[in-house]
Design a protein around this motif. Structure first.
Motif, PDB file in Angstrom:
ATOM      1  N   LYS A 228       0.997  -1.122   0.114  1.00  0.00           N
ATOM      2  CA  LYS A 228      -0.005   0.070  -0.108  1.00  0.00           C
ATOM      3  C   LYS A 228       0.877   1.263  -0.109  1.00  0.00           C
ATOM      4  N   ILE A 229       1.890   1.206   0.646  1.00  0.00           N
ATOM      5  CA  ILE A 229       2.938   2.452   0.750  1.00  0.00           C
ATOM      6  C   ILE A 229       3.570   2.619  -0.649  1.00  0.00           C
ATOM      7  N   VAL A 230       3.804   1.391  -1.253  1.00  0.00           N
ATOM      8  CA  VAL A 230       4.428   1.582  -2.630  1.00  0.00           C
ATOM      9  C   VAL A 230       3.540   2.230  -3.644  1.00  0.00           C
ATOM     10  N   ARG A 231       2.219   1.790  -3.616  1.00  0.00           N
ATOM     11  CA  ARG A 231       0.963   2.261  -4.335  1.00  0.00           C
ATOM     12  C   ARG A 231       0.502   3.668  -3.956  1.00  0.00           C
ATOM     13  N   ARG A 232       0.951   4.134  -2.834  1.00  0.00           N
ATOM     14  CA  ARG A 232       0.721   5.575  -2.206  1.00  0.00           C
ATOM     15  C   ARG A 232      -0.725   5.382  -1.802  1.00  0.00           C
ATOM     16  N   GLU A 233      -1.063   4.340  -1.313  1.00  0.00           N
ATOM     17  CA  GLU A 233      -2.446   4.394  -0.735  1.00  0.00           C
ATOM     18  C   GLU A 233      -2.356   4.562   0.745  1.00  0.00           C
ATOM     19  N   ILE A 234      -1.236   4.512   1.482  1.00  0.00           N
ATOM     20  CA  ILE A 234      -1.158   4.955   2.618  1.00  0.00           C
ATOM     21  C   ILE A 234       0.137   5.908   2.702  1.00  0.00           C
ATOM     22  N   PRO A 235       0.196   7.033   3.587  1.00  0.00           N
ATOM     23  CA  PRO A 235       1.014   7.679   3.552  1.00  0.00           C
ATOM     24  C   PRO A 235       2.673   6.907   4.307  1.00  0.00           C
ATOM     25  N   ALA A 236       3.765   7.658   3.834  1.00  0.00           N
ATOM     26  CA  ALA A 236       4.995   7.050   4.465  1.00  0.00           C
ATOM     27  C   ALA A 236       5.839   8.381   4.492  1.00  0.00           C
ATOM     28  N   ASP A 237       6.718   8.258   5.371  1.00  0.00           N
ATOM     29  CA  ASP A 237       7.837   9.219   5.461  1.00  0.00           C
ATOM     30  C   ASP A 237       8.945   8.759   4.611  1.00  0.00           C
TER      31      ASP A 237
ATOM     32  N   ASP B  40      13.993   5.563  -6.094  1.00  0.00           N
ATOM     33  CA  ASP B  40      14.349   5.666  -7.497  1.00  0.00           C
ATOM     34  C   ASP B  40      13.447   4.657  -8.122  1.00  0.00           C
ATOM     35  N   ASP B  41      14.079   4.179  -9.408  1.00  0.00           N
ATOM     36  CA  ASP B  41      13.141   3.389 -10.271  1.00  0.00           C
ATOM     37  C   ASP B  41      12.755   1.943  -9.391  1.00  0.00           C
ATOM     38  N   ASP B  42      13.726   1.458  -8.724  1.00  0.00           N
ATOM     39  CA  ASP B  42      13.884   0.258  -7.952  1.00  0.00           C
ATOM     40  C   ASP B  42      13.612   0.270  -6.397  1.00  0.00           C
TER      41      ASP B  42
ATOM     42  N   LYS C  25      10.413  -1.783  -5.465  1.00  0.00           N
ATOM     43  CA  LYS C  25       9.347  -1.240  -5.746  1.00  0.00           C
ATOM     44  C   LYS C  25       8.660  -1.965  -6.662  1.00  0.00           C
ATOM     45  N   LYS C  26       9.176  -2.660  -7.737  1.00  0.00           N
ATOM     46  CA  LYS C  26       8.643  -3.282  -8.758  1.00  0.00           C
ATOM     47  C   LYS C  26       8.280  -4.829  -8.573  1.00  0.00           C
ATOM     48  N   LYS C  27       9.211  -5.562  -8.111  1.00  0.00           N
ATOM     49  CA  LYS C  27       8.777  -6.838  -7.565  1.00  0.00           C
ATOM     50  C   LYS C  27       8.818  -7.080  -6.202  1.00  0.00           C
ATOM     51  N   SER C  28       7.984  -7.656  -5.613  1.00  0.00           N
ATOM     52  CA  SER C  28       7.862  -7.848  -4.226  1.00  0.00           C
ATOM     53  C   SER C  28       8.122  -9.241  -3.680  1.00  0.00           C
TER      54      SER C  28
ATOM     55  N   GLY D 151      15.697 -15.496  -5.667  1.00  0.00           N
ATOM     56  CA  GLY D 151      16.500 -16.433  -6.210  1.00  0.00           C
ATOM     57  C   GLY D 151      17.694 -16.010  -6.753  1.00  0.00           C
ATOM     58  N   GLU D 152      18.514 -16.676  -7.451  1.00  0.00           N
ATOM     59  CA  GLU D 152      19.529 -16.332  -8.147  1.00  0.00           C
ATOM     60  C   GLU D 152      19.227 -14.775  -9.107  1.00  0.00           C
ATOM     61  N   ALA D 153      18.272 -14.915  -9.801  1.00  0.00           N
ATOM     62  CA  ALA D 153      17.864 -13.738 -10.499  1.00  0.00           C
ATOM     63  C   ALA D 153      17.825 -12.625  -9.917  1.00  0.00           C
ATOM     64  N   ASP D 154      17.416 -12.632  -8.572  1.00  0.00           N
ATOM     65  CA  ASP D 154      16.895 -11.431  -7.741  1.00  0.00           C
ATOM     66  C   ASP D 154      18.315 -10.856  -7.240  1.00  0.00           C
ATOM     67  N   ALA D 155      19.660 -11.369  -7.315  1.00  0.00           N
ATOM     68  CA  ALA D 155      20.831 -11.201  -6.685  1.00  0.00           C
ATOM     69  C   ALA D 155      20.974  -9.240  -6.869  1.00  0.00           C
ATOM     70  N   PRO D 156      20.763  -9.013  -8.321  1.00  0.00           N
ATOM     71  CA  PRO D 156      21.100  -7.638  -8.726  1.00  0.00           C
ATOM     72  C   PRO D 156      20.219  -6.534  -7.461  1.00  0.00           C
ATOM     73  N   LEU D 157      19.068  -6.917  -7.473  1.00  0.00           N
ATOM     74  CA  LEU D 157      17.975  -6.383  -6.831  1.00  0.00           C
ATOM     75  C   LEU D 157      18.458  -6.248  -5.256  1.00  0.00           C
ATOM     76  N   LEU D 158      18.756  -7.462  -4.786  1.00  0.00           N
ATOM     77  CA  LEU D 158      18.993  -7.348  -3.344  1.00  0.00           C
ATOM     78  C   LEU D 158      20.417  -6.671  -3.046  1.00  0.00           C
ATOM     79  N   GLY D 159      21.513  -6.731  -3.931  1.00  0.00           N
ATOM     80  CA  GLY D 159      22.455  -5.728  -4.005  1.00  0.00           C
ATOM     81  C   GLY D 159      22.094  -4.603  -3.969  1.00  0.00           C
ATOM     82  N   LYS D 160      21.255  -4.059  -4.902  1.00  0.00           N
ATOM     83  CA  LYS D 160      20.959  -2.723  -4.764  1.00  0.00           C
ATOM     84  C   LYS D 160      20.252  -2.188  -3.673  1.00  0.00           C
ATOM     85  N   LEU D 161      19.523  -3.009  -3.047  1.00  0.00           N
ATOM     86  CA  LEU D 161      18.775  -2.694  -1.617  1.00  0.00           C
ATOM     87  C   LEU D 161      19.826  -2.392  -0.837  1.00  0.00           C
ATOM     88  N   LEU D 162      20.981  -3.056  -0.799  1.00  0.00           N
ATOM     89  CA  LEU D 162      21.983  -2.902   0.274  1.00  0.00           C
ATOM     90  C   LEU D 162      23.043  -1.642  -0.048  1.00  0.00           C
TER      91      LEU D 162
END
Ligand code: AMP
Length: 115
Positions: free
Chosen positions: A8-17, A22-24, A44-47, A55-66
């Motif tokens: 809901k926060i990602v969809r801006r249905e409820i507020p967050a600080d 960025d895009d991801d 943001k795009k994939k939850s 999985g392995e394919a999500d390594a770039p996204l996990l790295g980007k979070l860190l």
């Protein structure tokens, strides 16, 4: 996967600080901070319910979070003092919101041990 409060926060249905976006990645302050700085970084795009669902394919996204968390720490000026990044996985790991997120905690001395 169920619709969580972070969906809901990602969809801006409820507020967050929101402190960064960025895009991801969306980063916002934890509503019940455990330290003077307590920011949550979420994809943001994939939850995922938990880290176990990545999985392995999500390594770039996990790295980007860190890397986004460390960039925030550098920008805010507390990277050299230090900070802690935490991912809780499933209820035994203390997870309460089943939308993968990285906690960034700083601004006080972190305990050396969890137990
Ligand atoms: P976890 O226990 O690892 O699943 O972390 C979930 C975190 O989300 C907790 O630290 C909560 O305080 C935080 N939280 C729950 N609802 C919100 C919200 N609406 N806005 C910001 N943080 C939230």
């Amino acid at each position: 996967m169920s619709d969580t409060i972070f969906d809901k926060i990602v969809r801006r249905e409820i507020p967050a600080d929101v402190v960064y976006e960025d895009d991801d990645v969306l980063a916002f302050r934890d509503i019940h901070p455990q330290a003077p700085v307590h920011v949550l970084f979420i994809p943001k795009k994939k939850s995922f319910a938990t880290l176990n669902d990545c999985g392995e394919a999500d390594a770039p996204l996990l790295g980007k979070l860190l890397l986004t968390a460390s960039a925030y720490a550098k920008r805010e000026g507390f990277a050299d003092d230090g900070y802690r990044c935490v991912i809780n996985c499933n209820s035994g790991g203390g997870q309460t919101v089943f939308y993968l997120h990285v906690h960034l905690l700083a601004g006080k001395q972190m305990p050396e041990r969890m137990l």
